[in-house]
Design a protein around this motif. Structure first.
Motif, PDB file in Angstrom:
ATOM      1  N   PHE A 198       8.290 -14.558   3.532  1.00 55.27           N
ATOM      2  CA  PHE A 198       8.318 -13.333   2.745  1.00 55.27           C
ATOM      3  C   PHE A 198       8.438 -12.193   3.740  1.00 55.27           C
ATOM      4  N   ALA A 199       9.402 -11.283   3.527  1.00 50.62           N
ATOM      5  CA  ALA A 199       9.636 -10.243   4.519  1.00 50.62           C
ATOM      6  C   ALA A 199      10.156  -8.963   3.879  1.00 50.62           C
ATOM      7  N   TYR A 200       9.946  -7.876   4.584  1.00 46.37           N
ATOM      8  CA  TYR A 200      10.534  -6.587   4.234  1.00 46.37           C
ATOM      9  C   TYR A 200      11.884  -6.533   4.928  1.00 46.37           C
ATOM     10  N   GLN A 201      12.900  -6.101   4.213  1.00 48.04           N
ATOM     11  CA  GLN A 201      14.249  -6.160   4.765  1.00 48.04           C
ATOM     12  C   GLN A 201      15.010  -4.873   4.478  1.00 48.04           C
ATOM     13  N   TYR A 202      15.776  -4.456   5.458  1.00 52.97           N
ATOM     14  CA  TYR A 202      16.651  -3.294   5.303  1.00 52.97           C
ATOM     15  C   TYR A 202      18.015  -3.744   4.801  1.00 52.97           C
ATOM     16  N   PRO A 203      18.707  -2.900   4.047  1.00 52.03           N
ATOM     17  CA  PRO A 203      20.026  -3.286   3.538  1.00 52.03           C
ATOM     18  C   PRO A 203      21.006  -3.542   4.679  1.00 52.03           C
ATOM     19  N   ALA A 204      21.848  -4.546   4.498  1.00 49.57           N
ATOM     20  CA  ALA A 204      22.891  -4.915   5.464  1.00 49.57           C
ATOM     21  C   ALA A 204      22.332  -5.280   6.828  1.00 49.57           C
ATOM     22  N   SER A 205      21.102  -5.762   6.879  1.00 45.99           N
ATOM     23  CA  SER A 205      20.470  -6.161   8.139  1.00 45.99           C
ATOM     24  C   SER A 205      19.867  -7.547   7.963  1.00 45.99           C
ATOM     25  N   ASN A 222       2.650  -0.165  10.120  1.00 45.71           N
ATOM     26  CA  ASN A 222       3.196   0.969   9.390  1.00 45.71           C
ATOM     27  C   ASN A 222       4.702   0.985   9.622  1.00 45.71           C
ATOM     28  N   GLU A 223       5.479   0.757   8.595  1.00 45.36           N
ATOM     29  CA  GLU A 223       6.942   0.694   8.716  1.00 45.36           C
ATOM     30  C   GLU A 223       7.521   2.094   8.544  1.00 45.36           C
ATOM     31  N   ASP A 224       8.123   2.601   9.606  1.00 46.51           N
ATOM     32  CA  ASP A 224       8.684   3.955   9.605  1.00 46.51           C
ATOM     33  C   ASP A 224      10.155   3.943   9.970  1.00 46.51           C
ATOM     34  N   GLY A 225      10.933   3.129   9.320  1.00 45.06           N
ATOM     35  CA  GLY A 225      12.368   3.104   9.587  1.00 45.06           C
ATOM     36  C   GLY A 225      13.042   4.368   9.112  1.00 45.06           C
ATOM     37  N   TRP A 226      14.329   4.431   9.331  1.00 46.35           N
ATOM     38  CA  TRP A 226      15.127   5.598   8.953  1.00 46.35           C
ATOM     39  C   TRP A 226      14.961   5.873   7.470  1.00 46.35           C
ATOM     40  N   ASN A 227      14.676   7.131   7.100  1.00 46.37           N
ATOM     41  CA  ASN A 227      14.393   7.439   5.699  1.00 46.37           C
ATOM     42  C   ASN A 227      15.622   7.327   4.796  1.00 46.37           C
ATOM     43  N   GLY A 228      16.817   7.213   5.355  1.00 45.11           N
ATOM     44  CA  GLY A 228      18.014   7.017   4.548  1.00 45.11           C
ATOM     45  C   GLY A 228      18.045   5.664   3.856  1.00 45.11           C
ATOM     46  N   THR A 229      17.212   4.737   4.316  1.00 39.80           N
ATOM     47  CA  THR A 229      17.165   3.407   3.688  1.00 39.80           C
ATOM     48  C   THR A 229      15.986   3.256   2.726  1.00 39.80           C
ATOM     49  N   MET A 230      15.189   4.309   2.587  1.00 37.43           N
ATOM     50  CA  MET A 230      13.953   4.209   1.816  1.00 37.43           C
ATOM     51  C   MET A 230      14.184   3.690   0.384  1.00 37.43           C
TER      52      MET A 230
END
Length: 198
Positions: free
Chosen positions: A68-75, A39-47
Motif C-alpha cells: 500500500f503506497a502513496y503515489q504521484y501521477p505518472a510516477s 510528512n509528505e511535502d511534494g510539489w503542490n501541483g500534484t496535490m
C-alpha cells in the motif's frame, strides 16, 4: 524528478534552483513506542492528483508481494511512502546534491525496488546493489525504513545515498548504542556531499 529534469535539460542550474520544499521524517524506537512519522511535502501541483494505491503483484517466478503506497501521477510507486506485506515501511526524503552522475541507477527505481524488501537487511541489500566500478546512483536520496518482524521486533534506519557513498543510521532496537530517536529532512546529515540548502 530532478534526475529526469537533468537528463532533459542542458541548463543544470535551473534544475537545482527548483523549489526545494520536500518531506520530513522523525523516528522513535523506544520501549513504549516504535515507529516513524513522515510528512509528505511534494510539489503542490500534484496535490489534487496524487493517490493511495493498493498493489497485489506476482512475478514470473511465482513470488508474490502486496503493498500500500502513496503515489504521484505518472510516477512509479515508492518515491513517497508505503508499506508492504512483509512488514517493511519505506519513506523517502529528497536531498539536493549539486552533481548528477549519468549514467547510473535512478533513485526512483531504487525506491520502487524497496517496496519488494522482505526485511531490513534485504532493504539495505537492494540499496547496495550497484556495479562496484561505477556510481551507486545518479542523484541521491534519503530512505527511511522500518521493519516489524514476526516476533514484533522493530528496527528503524535512515540510509543516505549519494552518487559514490552511503551512510546507515539505526535507531533503537538490538543496537544498544544507537539513538532511540532521530529525524531526517531534505539535506544530507552524515555524508559530505556538495548540496543545495533546503
Amino acid at each position: 524528478q530532478y534526475e529526469i529534469m537533468a537528463a532533459q535539460q542542458s541548463d543544470h542550474d535551473s534544475v537545482l534552483d527548483a523549489d526545494l520544499l520536500q518531506c520530513s521524517d522523525i523516528y522513535l524506537n523506544a520501549a513504549d513506542f516504535k515507529g516513524f512519522a513522515h510528512n509528505e511535502d511534494g510539489w503542490n501541483g500534484t496535490m489534487e492528483y496524487a493517490y493511495f494505491a493498493h498493489y497485489n503483484l506476482s512475478n514470473v517466478t511465482g513470488s508474490k508481494n502486496e503493498f500500500f503506497a502513496y503515489q504521484y501521477p505518472a510516477s512509479i510507486v515508492g518515491n513517497a511512502f508505503g508499506v508492504n506485506k512483509f512488514g517493511v515501511a519505506v519513506s523517502m526524503n529528497a536531498v539536493f546534491p549539486t552533481n548528477v552522475t549519468i549514467p547510473a541507477r535512478g533513485i526512483y527505481f531504487i525506491s520502487r525496488a524497496l517496496m519488494e524488501a522482505q526485511n531490513m537487511s534485504d532493504a539495505i541489500r537492494i540499496i547496495s546493489d550497484f556495479d562496484e566500478n561505477g556510481p551507486m546512483c545518479a542523484y541521491g536520496g534519503s530512505f527511511n525504513i522500518g521493519y516489524k518482524d514476526e516476533e514484533n521486533m522493530v528496527s528503524i534506519a535512515n540510509i543516505e545515498l549519494s552518487s559514490y557513498n552511503m551512510s546507515i543510521e539505526y535507531y533503537g532496537g538490538d543496537d544498544k548504542t544507537a539513538n532511540n530517536a532521530g529525524y531526517h529532512f531534505n539535506m544530507y546529515l552524515r555524508l559530505n556531499v556538495s548540496q543545495k540548502n533546503d
